[in-house]
Design a protein around this motif. Structure first.
Motif, PDB file in Angstrom:
ATOM      1  N   SER A 195       0.841  -1.196   0.000  1.00  0.00           N
ATOM      2  CA  SER A 195       0.000   0.000   0.000  1.00  0.00           C
ATOM      3  C   SER A 195       0.875   1.245   0.000  1.00  0.00           C
ATOM      4  O   SER A 195       2.102   1.167  -0.073  1.00  0.00           O
ATOM      5  N   HIS A 199       2.543  -1.273   3.572  1.00  0.00           N
ATOM      6  CA  HIS A 199       1.927  -2.436   4.196  1.00  0.00           C
ATOM      7  C   HIS A 199       1.449  -3.384   3.112  1.00  0.00           C
ATOM      8  O   HIS A 199       0.908  -2.955   2.088  1.00  0.00           O
ATOM      9  N   GLY A 201      -0.474  -6.399   3.869  1.00  0.00           N
ATOM     10  CA  GLY A 201      -1.664  -7.156   4.223  1.00  0.00           C
ATOM     11  C   GLY A 201      -1.329  -8.557   4.711  1.00  0.00           C
ATOM     12  O   GLY A 201      -0.240  -9.082   4.492  1.00  0.00           O
ATOM     13  N   GLU A 261       1.316  -4.932  10.182  1.00  0.00           N
ATOM     14  CA  GLU A 261       0.761  -5.082   8.842  1.00  0.00           C
ATOM     15  C   GLU A 261      -0.756  -5.210   8.841  1.00  0.00           C
ATOM     16  O   GLU A 261      -1.411  -4.793   7.884  1.00  0.00           O
ATOM     17  N   THR A 262      -1.322  -5.786   9.890  1.00  0.00           N
ATOM     18  CA  THR A 262      -2.751  -6.127   9.870  1.00  0.00           C
ATOM     19  C   THR A 262      -3.632  -5.154  10.633  1.00  0.00           C
ATOM     20  O   THR A 262      -4.857  -5.300  10.590  1.00  0.00           O
TER      21      THR A 262
END
Length: 507
Positions: A195, A199, A201, A261-262
């Motif tokens: 992104s 990040h 995902g 990341e999440t």
């Protein structure tokens, strides 16, 4: 939705979305979003904070820790060479630690850039997520760091368990170990999963952490396979320490990475996890580099003199008898130039004199090689570990192409040594010694007999023989020292008469 004064309504979700757009806009203002949410855009300029664009106090604390860690790592790797004047080793024993330092810098720098640790007021091409978060972080950071350690433990396993040199040179095996990391980075570059805030995902984060876990598992498996070897030095113990530190650091790092990341929407968690990621990586690179060096003589990573070996040769480090300097009790035998050279070289004093002459002719490698092979032959055959240490040292110093003191032997003999199936074999260097003795006989021996070095050796030998005779004479018991004359003309008579009352009574 919140109702504000003058009939305006504000959607905080819209402001959150605008916040990310604002932080990634090159001009610094959300042009498209401002038309849709005019008041939100005004509020956004005030609400954009360090949790998105970086520069939080904790970020700079983590950055300071990483800078201090790398500086200490650099000093730890260079100061011992400067202070102790240790000669720089060649081959993989020098390049693998050097590459680890470079990989440590890449890892820390890539984390600082990819996690927005430092706030930049403008975006530039060199701030690309794929440059720092993929290529520098994956193959040139973590990949290099773990691959270097994997190559080192593989060499250790090959030498001490298989009793043979690792068949693939380090400059080939290291790229091969790094190949999976390069393939994974290329896949990320093609799929473009990152992104605007670097990040990827959960669907990409989990496969992303499989590579370091896989390499750590390989380190544990190979190290467990050599647990039965009784090492002379602390390679195995230090290697286990390095693995334990790495496993703990990687575990903490993986948890923080997955959370970062999440959970992009939890700002405090973003700030905390990126701080933890950089601090843990800083601790990892220092501990990973400082522990587990399989070069016993070059224990140069310690500035403490008590921890370093106060020896000048591998023979002394291994405790081989008569491997140090000459002692006063070493015998001096008569040297006959007509005797075969291999028998003359068994005399240690003659060998050192001949070695000094060869060094003055810039051809001393063969004599130094002969001297260290003689030390190797003093190690019992039933002590393979010490023999492996000594043989590997001789190969690295004299046999490898481009070694510090590479000896002039045939290609066939060199390959026989480098491809041997038993590095502890008693006749490993037999053919090499025969070739070198022939060269010494043809090139150096004749000149030595007419040199000042041989004359000096003969004078010292004669003086030692005289001193040895005097020591035997002085060793006799002449006390009390009485003259055989026993008359007033004896110069010692008055002295004995005055000191020894029993002598007075006798006379």
């Amino acid at each position: 939705m919140v109702k504000l004064g003058n009939g305006l309504k504000l959607n905080f979700q819209a402001i959150y979305e605008l916040k990310f757009q604002f932080s990634n806009n090159n001009s610094g203002s959300p042009i498209k979003s401002r038309r849709r949410y005019p008041f939100a855009a005004v509020c956004l300029c005030k609400m954009t904070s360090c949790d998105v664009i970086g520069g939080c106090p904790s970020d700079y604390v983590a950055l300071s820790v990483s800078i201090i860690s790398f500086v200490s790592l650099f000093l730890r790797s260079t100061l011992p060479f400067i202070i102790h004047k240790v000669p720089r080793p060649k081959g993989s024993s020098f390049w693998l630690p050097t590459i680890q330092i470079i990989a440590s810098f890449n890892l820390l720098m890539s984390l600082a850039m990819a996690l927005n640790i430092v706030r930049f007021h403008r975006t530039h091409w060199w701030q690309s997520c794929y440059l720092w978060g993929v290529w520098i972080h994956v193959p040139l950071g973590f990949g290099l760091l773990l691959s270097c350690r994997l190559i080192q433990v593989t060499h250790l396993y090959s030498v001490f368990v298989k009793r043979r040199l690792f068949p693939i040179r380090s400059y080939i095996s290291l790229p091969l170990a790094l190949l999976p990391w390069i393939c994974w980075a290329a896949l990320l570059q093609i799929k473009q999963p990152l992104s605007n805030h670097c990040h990827m995902g959960i669907q990409w984060a989990i496969p992303h952490i499989c590579l370091p876990v896989l390499y750590i598992s390989a380190l544990v498996a190979i190290t467990a396979a050599i647990h039965h070897i009784e090492f002379k030095f602390d390679e195995l113990k230090d290697l286990w320490r390095a693995i334990l530190v790495t496993v703990f650091s990687i575990s903490v790092w993986v948890v923080a990475y997955v959370l970062n990341e999440t959970h992009e929407e939890i700002m405090w968690l973003q700030v905390t996890t990126r701080c933890v990621l950089l601090v843990v990586a800083s601790i990892l690179v220092v501990a990973f580099f400082s522990i587990a060096f399989s070069q016993p003589l070059v224990s140069v990573m310690s500035l403490n003199k008590k921890d370093s070996f106060g020896v000048k040769s591998m023979g002394q480090a291994l405790g081989i008898p008569d491997s140090g300097l000459l002692s006063q009790n070493d015998p001096t035998l008569d040297v006959d130039p007509n005797q075969p050279l291999d028998k003359l070289l068994l005399n240690k004093r003659f060998r050192l004199s001949f070695m000094e002459f060869a060094d003055s002719c810039l051809a001393g490698e063969s004599l130094h090689f002969y001297d260290e092979v003689q030390q190797l032959e003093k190690i019992p055959v039933n002590d393979p570990v010490k023999r492996i240490y000594m043989a590997r040292h001789i190969i690295e110093k004299y046999i490898n192409t481009g070694a510090n003191m590479e000896v002039n032997i045939s290609h066939r003999t060199r390959q026989e040594i480098l491809t041997t199936l038993d590095i502890a074999h008693p006749d490993l260097f037999k053919n090499a010694l025969n070739e070198l003795l022939q060269l010494i006989n043809m090139n150096l021996a004749k000149d030595y007999w007419s040199s000042m070095f041989f004359l000096k050796f003969k004078e010292e030998a004669a003086m030692r023989n005289v001193d040895h005779e005097l020591e035997q004479v002085n060793g006799w018991d002449f006390s009390p020292r009485l003259s055989s004359v026993h008359c007033p003309d004896d110069p010692f008579y008055q002295d004995h008469m005055s000191r020894d009352p029993t002598t007075t009574h006798y006379h």
